[in-house]
Enzyme design. Sequence first.
Site, PDB file in Angstrom:
ATOM      1  CG  ASN A  81      -1.160  10.080  17.907  1.00  0.00           C
ATOM      2  OD1 ASN A  81      -1.662  10.498  18.939  1.00  0.00           O
ATOM      3  ND2 ASN A  81      -1.468   8.908  17.383  1.00  0.00           N
ATOM      4  CB  SER A  87       6.413  12.991  10.293  1.00  0.00           C
ATOM      5  OG  SER A  87       7.397  13.353   9.387  1.00  0.00           O
ATOM      6  CB  VAL A  88       2.400  15.850  13.184  1.00  0.00           C
ATOM      7  CG1 VAL A  88       1.135  15.743  13.992  1.00  0.00           C
ATOM      8  CG2 VAL A  88       3.420  16.707  13.895  1.00  0.00           C
ATOM      9  CB  CYS A  89       0.714  10.357  12.339  1.00  0.00           C
ATOM     10  SG  CYS A  89      -0.493   9.268  11.615  1.00  0.00           S
ATOM     11  CB  ILE A  90      -2.876  14.638  13.594  1.00  0.00           C
ATOM     12  CG1 ILE A  90      -4.160  15.088  14.267  1.00  0.00           C
ATOM     13  CG2 ILE A  90      -2.339  15.719  12.712  1.00  0.00           C
ATOM     14  CD1 ILE A  90      -3.959  16.293  15.173  1.00  0.00           C
TER      15      ILE A  90
END
Lengths: 165, 188
Positions: A81, A87-90
Amino acid sequence: MASSASKRLFKEYKGLSSDPPEGITAGPISEDDMFLWEALIQGPEGTPFEGGIFPAELKFPKDYPLAPPSMRFLVDVWHPNVYQNGSVCISILHPPGDDPNHYEQASERWSPIQSVEKILISVMSMLAEPNDESPANVEAAKMWREKRADYEKIVRDNVRKSLGL
Amino acid sequence: MAEQTLNIPQLLVFIIVSVLAVRWYLAKPAAAGSRPAGANRAVRINPAHIDQVANMFPQLNRRDIAWDLQRNGGNVAATTERVLAGRGLEVPPTSFNIPTPRPTPTSRTAAPIAKPSQPDLITRYNLSSKLTANAESTTTEEQPKQKAWSQDRTERQANFQRRREEMILAARRKLEEKEKAKVSGAPA
């Protein structure tokens, strides 16, 4: 607008400093700019991330807390993720109503009642339990699913490297 | 007689019309002359400006950026503002050519390759000196936890930095000990 946002951020900074959650340190890099924070997250125990410290940059929009911040790791994080650029995708970082795939519950997504602390705790548990429904790093997701040992080795090597060993 | 008096106004009308026609004809090349000037302006758009905007908004098409820059006379701030305000950039006409076109695919594929490996935390936070200093005092526990919040702004800043450094140094020490334990434990 901007002043109420920085007031709120200041309040959150105060809260996080006086009563920091386990394994999390976060605050503005300089109080001159309350909209740019740096956070350190400890790798959760019992996972390959254990022992690691993961710095991340949080960028807040001027209309925070109406809109969520964006978060980017400043070290290599091999995780389904997390994009290659960090970049964090949450789901908690996604504004409600911005989900074209409709796999996230509205309650999981950003709303003004969430906070930096909740984001960082969510990211910490994300490290422990990747969500491979919507991988940001497809290769890492594939490796996590099919070759768990290889995945964990990369993660451990990154932890060592990031601590200069 | 009657015809002649009629002819004089007709003559006047003819003269006026022809004067206007001549003026119109003379004015036309001037107007046409301003067009190449506009084309010149397009050439003058600095590709660096396009790059500048493209770096800020990687989602935008370079051609759209170039078109907007051309239309506002190369004003980067205006284009930026326009994008930030949520007004999208207009799609340029097909005849529009981007000045010194640079193929985006190469720059896009080049980015991940050129992506520098992130510096480690010790370098990043400038902790190498503290690393050795702290190694000696590992046995002594860290100072009692100070109250992290201070009314003084600079003190707060210093506290925050200290907490970050401690967190990193503690992790590094722990990992080092673990490695040592592994090495000494392996032959036994």
